[in-house]
Design a protein around this motif. Structure first.
Motif, PDB file in Angstrom:
ATOM      1  N   GLY A 179      30.430 -11.971   8.814  1.00  0.00           N
ATOM      2  CA  GLY A 179      30.368 -10.809   7.836  1.00  0.00           C
ATOM      3  C   GLY A 179      30.099  -9.707   8.967  1.00  0.00           C
ATOM      4  N   GLN A 180      29.345  -8.966   8.959  1.00  0.00           N
ATOM      5  CA  GLN A 180      29.974  -7.766   9.513  1.00  0.00           C
ATOM      6  C   GLN A 180      28.907  -8.527  11.087  1.00  0.00           C
ATOM      7  OE1 GLN A 180      25.668  -6.332   9.725  1.00  0.00           O
ATOM      8  NE2 GLN A 180      25.790  -4.643  11.117  1.00  0.00           N
ATOM      9  N   GLN A 181      29.766  -7.539  11.432  1.00  0.00           N
ATOM     10  CA  GLN A 181      30.678  -7.948  12.637  1.00  0.00           C
ATOM     11  C   GLN A 181      29.779  -7.316  13.724  1.00  0.00           C
ATOM     12  OE1 GLN A 181      34.837  -6.841  13.840  1.00  0.00           O
ATOM     13  NE2 GLN A 181      35.112  -8.092  15.435  1.00  0.00           N
ATOM     14  N   VAL A 182      29.286  -8.006  14.626  1.00  0.00           N
ATOM     15  CA  VAL A 182      27.426  -7.001  15.314  1.00  0.00           C
ATOM     16  C   VAL A 182      27.795  -7.347  16.704  1.00  0.00           C
ATOM     17  CG1 VAL A 182      25.861  -7.709  13.533  1.00  0.00           C
ATOM     18  CG2 VAL A 182      26.359  -9.279  14.616  1.00  0.00           C
ATOM     19  N   PHE A 335       9.049  -1.271  18.898  1.00  0.00           N
ATOM     20  CA  PHE A 335      10.637  -1.668  19.517  1.00  0.00           C
ATOM     21  C   PHE A 335      11.782  -0.919  18.710  1.00  0.00           C
ATOM     22  CE2 PHE A 335       8.459  -5.472  21.737  1.00  0.00           C
ATOM     23  CZ  PHE A 335       9.190  -5.326  23.455  1.00  0.00           C
ATOM     24  N   VAL A 336      12.475  -0.906  20.079  1.00  0.00           N
ATOM     25  CA  VAL A 336      13.791   0.693  19.642  1.00  0.00           C
ATOM     26  C   VAL A 336      14.539   0.097  19.874  1.00  0.00           C
ATOM     27  CG1 VAL A 336      12.493   2.039  18.096  1.00  0.00           C
ATOM     28  CG2 VAL A 336      13.099   2.362  20.586  1.00  0.00           C
ATOM     29  N   PRO A 337      15.672  -0.318  19.226  1.00  0.00           N
ATOM     30  CA  PRO A 337      16.919  -0.828  20.033  1.00  0.00           C
ATOM     31  C   PRO A 337      17.908   0.732  20.612  1.00  0.00           C
ATOM     32  CG  PRO A 337      17.267  -0.399  17.488  1.00  0.00           C
ATOM     33  CD  PRO A 337      16.279   0.060  18.183  1.00  0.00           C
ATOM     34  N   LEU A 338      18.112   0.282  21.465  1.00  0.00           N
ATOM     35  CA  LEU A 338      18.887   1.687  22.437  1.00  0.00           C
ATOM     36  C   LEU A 338      19.996   0.869  23.426  1.00  0.00           C
ATOM     37  CD1 LEU A 338      17.812   1.617  25.831  1.00  0.00           C
ATOM     38  CD2 LEU A 338      16.544  -0.305  24.285  1.00  0.00           C
ATOM     39  N   ASN A 350      30.384  -2.744  24.352  1.00  0.00           N
ATOM     40  CA  ASN A 350      29.189  -3.376  23.395  1.00  0.00           C
ATOM     41  C   ASN A 350      29.976  -4.515  22.671  1.00  0.00           C
ATOM     42  OD1 ASN A 350      26.949  -4.041  21.911  1.00  0.00           O
ATOM     43  ND2 ASN A 350      27.197  -2.056  20.900  1.00  0.00           N
ATOM     44  N   PRO A 351      29.924  -5.478  23.929  1.00  0.00           N
ATOM     45  CA  PRO A 351      30.719  -6.931  23.284  1.00  0.00           C
ATOM     46  C   PRO A 351      30.428  -7.163  21.743  1.00  0.00           C
ATOM     47  CG  PRO A 351      30.092  -6.659  25.864  1.00  0.00           C
ATOM     48  CD  PRO A 351      29.480  -5.853  25.335  1.00  0.00           C
ATOM     49  N   VAL A 461      23.717   1.376  16.910  1.00  0.00           N
ATOM     50  CA  VAL A 461      23.572   0.586  18.596  1.00  0.00           C
ATOM     51  C   VAL A 461      24.552  -0.285  18.254  1.00  0.00           C
ATOM     52  CG1 VAL A 461      22.850  -0.705  19.609  1.00  0.00           C
ATOM     53  CG2 VAL A 461      21.334   2.086  19.280  1.00  0.00           C
ATOM     54  N   GLU A 462      24.471  -0.773  17.407  1.00  0.00           N
ATOM     55  CA  GLU A 462      25.226  -2.496  17.455  1.00  0.00           C
ATOM     56  C   GLU A 462      26.818  -2.039  17.291  1.00  0.00           C
ATOM     57  OE1 GLU A 462      22.758  -5.540  14.644  1.00  0.00           O
ATOM     58  OE2 GLU A 462      24.435  -4.371  13.668  1.00  0.00           O
ATOM     59  N   ASN A 463      26.927  -0.255  17.278  1.00  0.00           N
ATOM     60  CA  ASN A 463      28.029   0.155  15.510  1.00  0.00           C
ATOM     61  C   ASN A 463      28.549   0.696  17.201  1.00  0.00           C
ATOM     62  OD1 ASN A 463      29.424  -1.270  13.470  1.00  0.00           O
ATOM     63  ND2 ASN A 463      27.049  -1.204  13.323  1.00  0.00           N
TER      64      ASN A 463
END
Length: 538
Positions: A179-182, A335-338, A350-351, A461-463
């Motif tokens: 689905g979503q490419q993460v 917690f925050v993504p970075l 970002n593999p 961050v993911e993208n």
């Protein structure tokens, strides 16, 4: 092979669903969906012949058992399996029987069944190496003709990735469409700790090191056991360190990216610098002490939920399991993504997961059932069908067109398993996954522990700089022979180097690396290079 998929997913009302044609003998029909079925109704549905008088073809299908079935149900006998059985029988005249395989160690169990000739007619794995070993040992049925004759919905919706299931011009596996490419892994840091220290969210590794040292020295969370960077010690994944070590590797050519694709990036030029830096951090007391002994990650999870951790690198959304518990223990924890693992070029890498997922196969013992199996997989490939399986026939759709997941309590109350997605084995590419606002909406609708801004940040961050390693539809002889052992040794190699005495790092690195080279790594790297040279331009 990399053309963008153009087929769009049709969203449906819960009250109705249009069936996919399962083969040349089956016409399209429409039926009102049924959220649950009594045992009597299900038994009747799965044994009665269709209107044309032909007895149904019968197949068995593997399903993972995660131990989270609803009360009084099992992974093979529940409201969703009954719904699937009824729908497939009416749409395809195929009777489906599910066979339970424990999710933990599923590949090992599959190997035992394949060797003993007891595997279900449809099986699956994420391991290309395992798939390849079955092909080379003549353990799989040839799906070429069945796919050509009964795979039109697969071709129309997810066909562009099917090259990965081909070998020597034959189709041996149907590839699942993600689905979503993460990205595989994402970093998270305690922003509430940074705020107390008057620090910004790090954007580089040096800024991260400064933050980790401040966490240790000043303990902004006022906890008894402050852990600036938390790690576990499982030997089946590289998630705790790979992105960090990989950020020390200069940009690779496509050939080198294939040779050192993900698992082996720790052996690429520059990776030793990343290992040495982690060793320094560990010996400063910034990484979980004796993390390698936590082979089940239980201590890691406890520390995350207790509020002891300042930073971690983990699978992309595993944090979703920890934050709700953490907030019950530390209300203001955040917690925050970075993105902070800057590369030698001053950017980020970002593999990311490829578009294809599982290899779905028919064992050679099911060769006489390939048409029936393909009809089932083709039925599942329809976006409307896939949506009803993934989200259950009882799901609703938001104003943004996003299917809404039922809560665990709602699933159990209706007799559905806790992980409905396990039964949706072919197509997870719904329309909304390509739309940023829709993806964010899907998160905020079911995850109430953070606000829209938090999930928007996660999406960004993911993208950021997603990178998919080069893939080819081949399993090399060296990998079939050595890969399984080498992958475990590689993780152990990293753990030893992170936690060793700094004065012994260089000698240990050389001896452990030589050991892995002699155990098969050199053959794998050499064969990858040779394969690329012979096939990449074809």
């Amino acid at each position: 092979m990399k053309r963008k998929l153009t087929a769009t997913c049709a969203l449906l009302l819960v009250a109705a669903m249009t069936f996919t044609a399962c083969g040349s003998k089956t016409s399209n029909t429409t039926k009102t969906t049924i959220s649950t079925a009594t045992s009597t109704e299900a038994d009747t549905a799965t044994t009665a012949p269709t209107d044309n008088g032909e007895a149904p073809e019968e197949i068995s299908v593997m399903v993972w058992d995660r131990g989270n079935a609803a009360p009084n149900t099992t992974s093979t006998d529940n409201a969703l399996t009954k719904w699937i059985q009824e729908q497939v029988l009416q749409a395809c005249n195929v009777k489906v029987n599910f066979v339970s395989v424990p999710r933990s160690g599923s590949d090992d169990k599959l190997n035992i069944m394949m060797a003993g000739g007891t595997a279900p007619d449809i099986v699956f794995t994420y391991s290309q190496n395992l798939y390849g070993s079955y092909v080379t040992s003549n353990g799989l049925a040839d799906l070429t003709d069945a796919y050509a004759n009964n795979g039109s919905t697969i071709k129309n919706n997810i066909g562009d990735i099917q090259y990965m299931g081909q070998m020597d011009g034959k189709q041996y596996a149907i590839m699942k469409r993600r689905g979503q490419q993460v990205p595989r892994h994402v970093s998270y840091i305690r922003k509430d700790w940074l705020d107390k220290l008057g620090m910004e969210v790090p954007k580089t590794k040096e800024e991260l090191f400064t933050a980790l040292r401040a966490f240790k020295e000043k303990n902004p969370g006022n906890v008894d056991n402050v852990i600036p960077w938390a790690m576990g010690g499982t030997t089946d994944t590289e998630k705790f360190y790979l992105n960090f070590i990989g950020s020390y590797v200069p940009e690779l050519s496509e050939k080198d990216a294939y040779i050192y694709s993900e698992n082996f990036k720790i052996f690429a030029p520059g990776a030793v610098d990343g290992l040495k830096q982690m060793n320094q951090l560990y010996n400063e007391g910034l990484i979980t002490n004796n993390f390698a002994t936590d082979t089940t990650n239980d201590i890691f999870k406890q520390d995350m939920c207790a509020g002891n951790v300042g930073f971690t690198l983990d699978d992309a959304t595993n944090i979703f399991d920890y934050i709700p518990v953490l907030k019950t223990n530390v209300v203001d924890a955040k917690f925050v993504p970075l993105m902070c693992f800057d590369t030698p070029e001053g950017s980020y890498i970002n593999p990311t997961e490829p578009l294809f997922g599982m290899f779905i196969m028919v064992p050679a013992t099911g060769s006489d059932k390939v048409d029936a199996c393909m009809k089932y997989l083709n039925w599942q490939a329809d976006p409307a069908v896939a949506e009803n399986i993934e989200f259950t026939p009882d799901h609703k759709v938001s104003d943004e067109g996003v299917p809404q997941s039922l809560t665990e309590d709602e699933l159990y109350a209706k007799g559905y398993p806790g992980t409905t997605a396990d039964l949706n084995i072919v197509n997870q590419h719904f329309t909304y996954v390509d739309n940023k606002e829709a993806v964010i909406s899907s998160w905020t609708a079911t995850l109430s522990w953070e606000d829209k801004e938090w999930f928007t940040n996660l999406y960004d961050v993911e993208n950021t700089n997603q990178y998919v390693y080069p893939t080819f539809p081949a399993v090399l002889e060296s990998e079939a022979t050595y890969l399984s052992n080498v992958k475990v040794m590689a993780i152990e190699y990293v753990y030893k180097l992170i936690s060793c005495d700094p004065s012994k790092f260089d000698s240990l690195q050389k001896s452990e690396y030589d050991k892995i080279l002699n155990t098969g790594l050199s053959k794998i790297l050499e064969e990858r290079a040779a394969y690329y040279d012979a096939n990449a331009t074809k």
